[in-house]
Design a protein around this motif. Sequence first.
Motif, PDB file in Angstrom:
ATOM      1  N   SER A  44       0.847  -1.197   0.000  1.00  0.00           N
ATOM      2  CA  SER A  44       0.000   0.000   0.000  1.00  0.00           C
ATOM      3  C   SER A  44       0.884   1.250   0.000  1.00  0.00           C
ATOM      4  O   SER A  44       2.003   1.235   0.523  1.00  0.00           O
ATOM      5  CB  SER A  44      -0.889   0.014   1.243  1.00  0.00           C
ATOM      6  N   ILE A  45       0.336   2.313  -0.562  1.00  0.00           N
ATOM      7  CA  ILE A  45       1.070   3.570  -0.631  1.00  0.00           C
ATOM      8  C   ILE A  45       1.354   4.104   0.779  1.00  0.00           C
ATOM      9  O   ILE A  45       2.410   4.662   1.052  1.00  0.00           O
ATOM     10  CB  ILE A  45       0.256   4.597  -1.466  1.00  0.00           C
ATOM     11  N   LYS A  46       0.386   3.876   1.717  1.00  0.00           N
ATOM     12  CA  LYS A  46       0.565   4.362   3.092  1.00  0.00           C
ATOM     13  C   LYS A  46       1.792   3.713   3.729  1.00  0.00           C
ATOM     14  O   LYS A  46       2.647   4.375   4.306  1.00  0.00           O
ATOM     15  CB  LYS A  46      -0.668   4.010   3.934  1.00  0.00           C
ATOM     16  N   HIS A  90       5.529   5.478   4.832  1.00  0.00           N
ATOM     17  CA  HIS A  90       6.182   5.400   6.141  1.00  0.00           C
ATOM     18  C   HIS A  90       7.517   4.660   6.061  1.00  0.00           C
ATOM     19  O   HIS A  90       8.475   5.026   6.744  1.00  0.00           O
ATOM     20  CB  HIS A  90       5.253   4.723   7.155  1.00  0.00           C
ATOM     21  N   ALA A  91       7.565   3.642   5.208  1.00  0.00           N
ATOM     22  CA  ALA A  91       8.813   2.868   5.069  1.00  0.00           C
ATOM     23  C   ALA A  91       9.950   3.791   4.624  1.00  0.00           C
ATOM     24  O   ALA A  91      11.042   3.778   5.193  1.00  0.00           O
ATOM     25  CB  ALA A  91       8.622   1.731   4.058  1.00  0.00           C
ATOM     26  N   VAL A  92       9.656   4.636   3.633  1.00  0.00           N
ATOM     27  CA  VAL A  92      10.707   5.527   3.113  1.00  0.00           C
ATOM     28  C   VAL A  92      11.087   6.567   4.169  1.00  0.00           C
ATOM     29  O   VAL A  92      12.259   6.889   4.343  1.00  0.00           O
ATOM     30  CB  VAL A  92      10.267   6.185   1.785  1.00  0.00           C
ATOM     31  N   GLU A  93      10.081   7.048   4.907  1.00  0.00           N
ATOM     32  CA  GLU A  93      10.402   8.029   5.972  1.00  0.00           C
ATOM     33  C   GLU A  93      11.267   7.412   7.056  1.00  0.00           C
ATOM     34  O   GLU A  93      12.199   8.037   7.549  1.00  0.00           O
ATOM     35  CB  GLU A  93       9.109   8.579   6.567  1.00  0.00           C
ATOM     36  N   VAL A  94      10.955   6.169   7.417  1.00  0.00           N
ATOM     37  CA  VAL A  94      11.758   5.490   8.443  1.00  0.00           C
ATOM     38  C   VAL A  94      13.186   5.325   7.920  1.00  0.00           C
ATOM     39  O   VAL A  94      14.168   5.615   8.608  1.00  0.00           O
ATOM     40  CB  VAL A  94      11.143   4.106   8.791  1.00  0.00           C
ATOM     41  N   PRO A 107       6.129  -7.344 -12.468  1.00  0.00           N
ATOM     42  CA  PRO A 107       6.760  -6.241 -13.206  1.00  0.00           C
ATOM     43  C   PRO A 107       5.790  -5.671 -14.240  1.00  0.00           C
ATOM     44  O   PRO A 107       5.041  -6.427 -14.865  1.00  0.00           O
ATOM     45  CB  PRO A 107       7.960  -6.906 -13.903  1.00  0.00           C
ATOM     46  N   ASN A 108       5.808  -4.370 -14.362  1.00  0.00           N
ATOM     47  CA  ASN A 108       4.962  -3.662 -15.336  1.00  0.00           C
ATOM     48  C   ASN A 108       3.467  -3.725 -15.064  1.00  0.00           C
ATOM     49  O   ASN A 108       2.675  -3.310 -15.896  1.00  0.00           O
ATOM     50  CB  ASN A 108       5.222  -4.167 -16.769  1.00  0.00           C
ATOM     51  N   SER A 109       3.073  -4.276 -13.914  1.00  0.00           N
ATOM     52  CA  SER A 109       1.647  -4.272 -13.591  1.00  0.00           C
ATOM     53  C   SER A 109       1.262  -2.850 -13.182  1.00  0.00           C
ATOM     54  O   SER A 109       2.138  -2.008 -12.904  1.00  0.00           O
ATOM     55  CB  SER A 109       1.359  -5.236 -12.443  1.00  0.00           C
ATOM     56  N   GLN A 110      -0.028  -2.605 -13.094  1.00  0.00           N
ATOM     57  CA  GLN A 110      -0.493  -1.257 -12.733  1.00  0.00           C
ATOM     58  C   GLN A 110       0.048  -0.878 -11.341  1.00  0.00           C
ATOM     59  O   GLN A 110       0.535   0.235 -11.138  1.00  0.00           O
ATOM     60  CB  GLN A 110      -2.029  -1.264 -12.729  1.00  0.00           C
ATOM     61  N   LEU A 111      -0.007  -1.843 -10.399  1.00  0.00           N
ATOM     62  CA  LEU A 111       0.457  -1.543  -9.038  1.00  0.00           C
ATOM     63  C   LEU A 111       1.963  -1.288  -9.012  1.00  0.00           C
ATOM     64  O   LEU A 111       2.444  -0.390  -8.317  1.00  0.00           O
ATOM     65  CB  LEU A 111       0.080  -2.692  -8.085  1.00  0.00           C
ATOM     66  N   GLU A 112       2.689  -2.067  -9.797  1.00  0.00           N
ATOM     67  CA  GLU A 112       4.145  -1.884  -9.813  1.00  0.00           C
ATOM     68  C   GLU A 112       4.495  -0.477 -10.303  1.00  0.00           C
ATOM     69  O   GLU A 112       5.393   0.182  -9.766  1.00  0.00           O
ATOM     70  CB  GLU A 112       4.796  -2.953 -10.694  1.00  0.00           C
ATOM     71  N   LYS A 113       3.744  -0.010 -11.303  1.00  0.00           N
ATOM     72  CA  LYS A 113       3.995   1.349 -11.833  1.00  0.00           C
ATOM     73  C   LYS A 113       3.676   2.411 -10.788  1.00  0.00           C
ATOM     74  O   LYS A 113       4.405   3.390 -10.630  1.00  0.00           O
ATOM     75  CB  LYS A 113       3.172   1.576 -13.103  1.00  0.00           C
TER      76      LYS A 113
END
Length: 480
Positions: free
Chosen positions: A362-364, A368-372, A410-416
């Motif tokens: 999930s984007i949420k 947080h992962a990137v902020e941590v 790879p290249n799926s909508q979610l991956e993009k």
Amino acid sequence: MSNIPKKYADIVQAWKETPLDCAEDMLSIFVIAHIYRVLKLGPNQVEKSGLGKGTGLIPDGLIYADENRDKAPVIVAEYKKRIPELATADEATFMQLCLQEKSLYREALGYRDNNPKNNGIRQYLDNSNEKIEKNRLAYYGLVFNGDFFQIWRRVDGLILPLTPLQRMTEETIPLLIQQLEHCLKSPRKGLVVSNWNRKGGVGKTTNTINVGAALALEKKKVLLIDWDTQNDLARNLLPSWEAKEQKEDFWSKCLDKLYNKLDSEAKEILKENTENLEFCLEGNKKRTFSLDVLSAEEKWLNLFQANDSLTEKRKVEFMQKAIHLLAFDYDYIFIDTSPNSDIWTRSMLFCIDALLIPADLSIKALHHAVEVHDITIKEVREGKKINKNLYFSPWNLGVAYSNCAEELKPNSQLEKIISKQLKKQEFQGYICQTNLKVYNQAKVAEAEHLPVICWEKSKSASLFQELAKEVFLSHHFITN
Ligand SMILES: Nc1ncnc2c1ncn2[C@@H]1O[C@H](COP(=O)(O)OP(=O)(O)OP(=O)(O)O)[C@@H](O)[C@H]1O
Ligand SMILES: [Mg+2]
């Protein structure tokens, strides 16, 4: 020179007399010999010889813990020449010169910017390198050129910095020596890790149990510490947890002993409260593994938090000490905490060597992962700097996609979408290749109070084993 302890004055003097363009082999005469002398290394404790059978792969230095060369060397060194450009650079330029492409520092680490054959310190610590005999793999690596130095640490396949890149100065020479002394004294200190993200429900506890179990199945000695007031980890692994009645707040008792400098009594309290759990594999009762679990009940964890006889800073310092004491008895210690920023989470961040960040797709959770990864970890390192700690941590092992309904194609909508989000947040870290997909077997395991690893042939167990291999057991070089 007046403020420099006598012990180091000799090296400082020798270093000051080293020509700014000192060639690599002359560095030994000018500085390295003095360092070895202060470390009180005997003639048999240092050598320059090959790491495997045959020729090739001869590092610049190998340092042993004692005169017994049957054991693996503790430190392997890569020395480089001194260059005036670095020696005379101001502070900001110095770091820039070290970190830019084709730099001497990057060459020493083994980056191939300049030369496709360059290997650097990395090759000597690489546990997949067939040219190295297993009993010749060192635990630490030193890169040094008379102006920069950095110590690296190897735990199984994982290679991560022990110290940040440092500039050689009158002030840092004693630090370098102390760091090397620390390495020589504690080659087998366990790695303290947490699977943590500020986002809840992403698989922190499940990953802790099962990555820990996957390592235990590989005969690693593993301790799982439950610092989450929800006690999910304990409830998950200990069938008798609900019926258990802990009589006291053993963490406070332990801290009390540490406060009075009674370290071995403090450690004894923790040992008494550690449960040793034995597991066997379904369908093969002869294959077993064991996990140690250290858990305090919610009411005691809360009481510890509320107890104001010590400041929070002191509590955290004592927790660091307690974990440090335990680390000599294990290969890996995993600390599980809640996603909240309570004292347990804050202590964990100050105790760990490395952090693996679980994020569902999930984007949420990613946010947080990137902020941590980018902010929280840097803040902790800055916090440690004030104490003039010998080394800096935690280091980021990367983001592990966990608790995923489907694999990320790879290249799926979610991956993009995810790539776009990571780009937006300018994420530079490592994304684990293993995606931990949700399988019902893991839920069954949870209900049975077992790691899913007990069903070794299940798809779920395979994924946890794959992640343990990818992050810890196979060659994995971390710079973040
Ligand atoms: N790989 C998996 N396979 C199946 N179920 C999973 C997996 N990972 C997590 N889960 C499920 O997702 C739920 C949340 O996982 P978990 O408790 O590990 O997350 P957490 O991050 O520790 O949560 P909290 O923030 O509450 O501490 C659990 O009920 C667990 O069963
Ligand atoms: Mg949890």
